[in-house]
Motif scaffolding. Structure first.
Motif, PDB file in Angstrom:
ATOM      1  N   LEU A   1      12.307   7.463  -8.527  1.00 18.77           N
ATOM      2  CA  LEU A   1      11.842   6.585  -7.464  1.00 18.77           C
ATOM      3  C   LEU A   1      10.385   6.875  -7.106  1.00 18.77           C
ATOM      4  CD1 LEU A   1      15.001   6.737  -5.172  1.00 18.77           C
ATOM      5  CD2 LEU A   1      14.288   4.836  -6.623  1.00 18.77           C
ATOM      6  N   VAL A   2      10.026   8.142  -7.070  1.00 22.70           N
ATOM      7  CA  VAL A   2       8.638   8.511  -6.756  1.00 22.70           C
ATOM      8  C   VAL A   2       7.705   8.057  -7.874  1.00 22.70           C
ATOM      9  CG1 VAL A   2       7.067  10.435  -6.347  1.00 22.70           C
ATOM     10  CG2 VAL A   2       9.352  10.448  -5.315  1.00 22.70           C
ATOM     11  N   ARG A   3       8.129   8.245  -9.116  1.00 22.82           N
ATOM     12  CA  ARG A   3       7.269   7.848 -10.245  1.00 22.82           C
ATOM     13  C   ARG A   3       7.070   6.338 -10.297  1.00 22.82           C
ATOM     14  NH1 ARG A   3      10.048  12.203 -12.713  1.00 22.82           N
ATOM     15  NH2 ARG A   3      11.720  10.821 -13.431  1.00 22.82           N
ATOM     16  N   GLU A   4       8.107   5.568  -9.935  1.00 14.47           N
ATOM     17  CA  GLU A   4       8.033   4.118 -10.052  1.00 14.47           C
ATOM     18  C   GLU A   4       7.262   3.453  -8.920  1.00 14.47           C
ATOM     19  OE1 GLU A   4      12.000   2.721 -10.427  1.00 14.47           O
ATOM     20  OE2 GLU A   4      12.206   3.330 -12.520  1.00 14.47           O
ATOM     21  N   ARG A   5       7.095   4.120  -7.785  1.00 15.02           N
ATOM     22  CA  ARG A   5       6.376   3.514  -6.670  1.00 15.02           C
ATOM     23  C   ARG A   5       5.071   4.268  -6.351  1.00 15.02           C
ATOM     24  NH1 ARG A   5       9.198  -0.260  -3.291  1.00 15.02           N
ATOM     25  NH2 ARG A   5       9.940  -1.846  -4.724  1.00 15.02           N
ATOM     26  N   PRO A   6       5.089   5.331  -5.557  1.00 16.98           N
ATOM     27  CA  PRO A   6       3.813   5.923  -5.154  1.00 16.98           C
ATOM     28  C   PRO A   6       2.996   6.495  -6.306  1.00 16.98           C
ATOM     29  CG  PRO A   6       5.645   7.276  -4.405  1.00 16.98           C
ATOM     30  CD  PRO A   6       6.226   5.993  -4.891  1.00 16.98           C
ATOM     31  N   LEU A   7       3.646   7.159  -7.260  1.00 15.81           N
ATOM     32  CA  LEU A   7       2.894   7.728  -8.372  1.00 15.81           C
ATOM     33  C   LEU A   7       2.313   6.628  -9.249  1.00 15.81           C
ATOM     34  CD1 LEU A   7       1.872  10.160  -9.904  1.00 15.81           C
ATOM     35  CD2 LEU A   7       4.075  10.252 -11.118  1.00 15.81           C
ATOM     36  N   ALA A   8       3.101   5.597  -9.534  1.00 13.82           N
ATOM     37  CA  ALA A   8       2.605   4.489 -10.350  1.00 13.82           C
ATOM     38  C   ALA A   8       1.424   3.799  -9.674  1.00 13.82           C
ATOM     39  CB  ALA A   8       3.727   3.488 -10.615  1.00 13.82           C
ATOM     40  N   GLN A   9       1.482   3.643  -8.335  1.00 15.38           N
ATOM     41  CA  GLN A   9       0.373   3.020  -7.620  1.00 15.38           C
ATOM     42  C   GLN A   9      -0.872   3.879  -7.695  1.00 15.38           C
ATOM     43  OE1 GLN A   9       0.448   1.454  -3.770  1.00 15.38           O
ATOM     44  NE2 GLN A   9       2.088  -0.009  -4.148  1.00 15.38           N
ATOM     45  N   ALA A  10      -0.724   5.178  -7.521  1.00 11.96           N
ATOM     46  CA  ALA A  10      -1.881   6.070  -7.582  1.00 11.96           C
ATOM     47  C   ALA A  10      -2.514   6.047  -8.970  1.00 11.96           C
ATOM     48  CB  ALA A  10      -1.467   7.491  -7.205  1.00 11.96           C
ATOM     49  N   GLU A  11      -1.694   6.052  -9.995  1.00  7.97           N
ATOM     50  CA  GLU A  11      -2.215   6.015 -11.362  1.00  7.97           C
ATOM     51  C   GLU A  11      -2.908   4.685 -11.645  1.00  7.97           C
ATOM     52  OE1 GLU A  11       1.326   6.919 -13.536  1.00  7.97           O
ATOM     53  OE2 GLU A  11       0.863   9.076 -13.629  1.00  7.97           O
ATOM     54  N   HIS A  12      -2.352   3.591 -11.096  1.00  6.01           N
ATOM     55  CA  HIS A  12      -2.976   2.278 -11.269  1.00  6.01           C
ATOM     56  C   HIS A  12      -4.333   2.246 -10.570  1.00  6.01           C
ATOM     57  CE1 HIS A  12      -3.349  -2.006 -11.870  1.00  6.01           C
ATOM     58  NE2 HIS A  12      -3.433  -2.219 -10.562  1.00  6.01           N
TER      59      HIS A  12
ATOM     60  N   SER B   1       7.246   6.717   3.451  1.00  5.41           N
ATOM     61  CA  SER B   1       6.766   7.009   2.109  1.00  5.41           C
ATOM     62  C   SER B   1       7.918   6.981   1.114  1.00  5.41           C
ATOM     63  CB  SER B   1       6.071   8.378   2.082  1.00  5.41           C
ATOM     64  OG  SER B   1       7.000   9.435   2.246  1.00  5.41           O
ATOM     65  N   ASN B   2       7.553   6.904  -0.171  1.00 10.88           N
ATOM     66  CA  ASN B   2       8.557   6.955  -1.248  1.00 10.88           C
ATOM     67  C   ASN B   2       9.609   5.863  -1.086  1.00 10.88           C
ATOM     68  OD1 ASN B   2       7.315   9.378  -2.210  1.00 10.88           O
ATOM     69  ND2 ASN B   2       8.459  10.519  -0.662  1.00 10.88           N
ATOM     70  N   ALA B   3       9.150   4.614  -1.085  1.00  8.98           N
ATOM     71  CA  ALA B   3      10.051   3.482  -0.869  1.00  8.98           C
ATOM     72  C   ALA B   3      11.292   3.580  -1.742  1.00  8.98           C
ATOM     73  CB  ALA B   3       9.317   2.174  -1.155  1.00  8.98           C
ATOM     74  N   GLY B   4      12.437   3.441  -1.109  1.00  4.65           N
ATOM     75  CA  GLY B   4      13.710   3.501  -1.804  1.00  4.65           C
ATOM     76  C   GLY B   4      14.361   4.862  -1.771  1.00  4.65           C
TER      77      GLY B   4
ATOM     78  N   PRO C   1       0.789  -1.236   0.000  1.00  5.47           N
ATOM     79  CA  PRO C   1       0.000   0.000   0.000  1.00  5.47           C
ATOM     80  C   PRO C   1       0.820   1.285   0.000  1.00  5.47           C
ATOM     81  CG  PRO C   1      -0.968  -1.597   1.498  1.00  5.47           C
ATOM     82  CD  PRO C   1       0.333  -2.183   1.035  1.00  5.47           C
ATOM     83  N   GLY C   2       0.456   2.163  -0.927  1.00  3.46           N
ATOM     84  CA  GLY C   2       0.981   3.515  -0.932  1.00  3.46           C
ATOM     85  C   GLY C   2       2.390   3.711  -1.424  1.00  3.46           C
ATOM     86  N   GLY C   3       3.001   2.672  -1.965  1.00  2.49           N
ATOM     87  CA  GLY C   3       4.392   2.821  -2.390  1.00  2.49           C
ATOM     88  C   GLY C   3       5.326   3.074  -1.223  1.00  2.49           C
ATOM     89  N   THR C   4       4.985   2.502  -0.067  1.00  2.00           N
ATOM     90  CA  THR C   4       5.767   2.704   1.150  1.00  2.00           C
ATOM     91  C   THR C   4       6.756   1.564   1.361  1.00  2.00           C
ATOM     92  OG1 THR C   4       4.057   1.602   2.459  1.00  2.00           O
ATOM     93  CG2 THR C   4       3.929   3.992   2.281  1.00  2.00           C
ATOM     94  N   SER C   5       7.679   1.775   2.298  1.00  2.00           N
ATOM     95  CA  SER C   5       8.559   0.702   2.745  1.00  2.00           C
ATOM     96  C   SER C   5       8.230   0.390   4.199  1.00  2.00           C
ATOM     97  CB  SER C   5      10.035   1.098   2.607  1.00  2.00           C
ATOM     98  OG  SER C   5      10.334   2.217   3.412  1.00  2.00           O
TER      99      SER C   5
END
Length: 243
Positions: A180-191, A92-95, A7-11
Motif C-alpha cells: 500500500l505504501v509503495r503504490e501510493r506515497p512512494l509511487a508519488q514521490a518517485e513520480h 497518510s498512506n491512503a488505504g 497530494p502525498g498519497g493521502t486519504s
C-alpha cells in the motif's frame, strides 16, 4: 489499488465528531492509535480538543475553526467535542489505516486477545450501529483512562504493555502494508522526482498531460468512524468526474 494523484498519497474525509457523552462525561470519539500512519486534523467548525498520550505523556490541545494539528504513529488520540466540532481529516498512506493500522485503547485483557478485540471493535450490520459505536467508544475510554492515569502517576508500564499488545495484534496483517505504501506515497514521490529530473534536462512533455480531478464523496448517510460520523472521499484518478 487505483492510482491517485491526490497530494502525498493521502486519504481525505470529513468528520463530525460524536457529540454523545462517554461514562466520564466527555463527549467525543473512541481513543485509538495508528501504528504506521500520521493523521492531520484541519478544523472547519465548532470547538473541542484533542487529548493525546505519547512519549511525553498526556496532553490536551484545544481545537477551534482554523486549527491544524497532526500526530505521528504511536500517538493515542481522543477527539473531544465541545460544540459542533467538524474536522477535515488527512491521513497518510491512503488505504493502510483501513487495512488495520488503527488499534483502540480497549482494556489490556481485550487488546491481548484477538478474538475479544475483534468482537469489541465490530459494529455489526446496519441495525444498531450507533449503539455499538457508543459501546466500543466507552470501552476504549475505559482503557484510555487507565493509560492516562498511570502516566500521570509516573508509571509507563501500562502504556508500554499496550504498545506491545497492539503490535502483536496487527503483526500478521502488517506484511501487506508495504504494498500500500509503495503504490501510493512512494509511487508519488518517485513520480515527482522523475518530473524534476525531466524539467532539469529540458523535458516538459508532462505539462501537456495536465488534468483536473475531483473527489467523489461517499453516498448515503455518514458512516460510523472511530471519532465520529464520517464522509469519505474517493480520490482515485480517471473517474467520470474529470473536469
Amino acid at each position: 489499488m487505483s492510482a491517485s494523484s491526490f497530494p502525498g498519497g493521502t486519504s481525505l474525509s470529513n468528520l463530525d465528531v460524536y457529540d454523545g457523552a462517554a461514562p466520564d462525561g466527555v463527549c467525543g470519539g473512541s481513543p485509538h492509535m495508528h501504528l504506521v500512519s500520521t493523521e492531520a486534523y484541519v478544523v472547519t467548525g465548532g470547538r473541542g480538543a484533542l487529548q493525546t498520550i505519547d512519549g511525553e505523556g498526556f496532553r490536551e490541545t484545544a481545537l477551534e475553526a482554523g486549527s491544524v494539528v497532526w500526530f505521528t504513529p504511536g500517538t493515542i488520540h481522543r477527539a473531544v467535542n465541545r460544540g459542533g466540532l467538524n474536522v477535515v481529516v488527512l491521513m497518510s498512506n491512503a488505504g493502510l489505516p483501513e487495512a488495520g493500522d488503527a488499534v483502540m485503547t480497549f482494556p489490556a485483557a481485550t487488546v491481548a486477545d484477538p478474538a475479544a478485540y475483534a468482537a469489541a471493535a465490530s459494529l455489526g450490520d446496519s441495525y444498531g450501529r450507533a449503539e455499538r459505536a457508543a459501546q466500543r467508544r466507552d470501552l476504549a475510554v475505559a482503557g484510555f483512562e487507565t493509560l492516562r492515569d498511570a502516566l500521570l502517576a509516573g508509571d509507563r508500564g501500562p502504556l508500554e504493555e499496550f504498545h506491545a499488545a497492539a503490535g502483536a495484534l496487527v503483526r500478521d496483517r502488517a506484511a501487506a502494508w508495504g504494498r500500500l505504501v509503495r503504490e501510493r506515497p512512494l509511487a508519488q514521490a518517485e513520480h515527482s522526482l522523475a518530473l524534476t529530473e525531466a524539467v532539469a534536462r529540458g523535458d516538459i512533455a508532462h505539462l501537456g498531460e495536465a488534468r483536473v480531478q475531483q473527489a467523489v464523496p461517499s453516498a448515503g448517510e455518514r458512516g460510523f468512524g472511530m471519532c465520529g460520523r464520517l464522509r469519505t472521499y474517493d480520490v482515485t484518478d480517471d473517474k467520470e468526474n474529470l473536469q
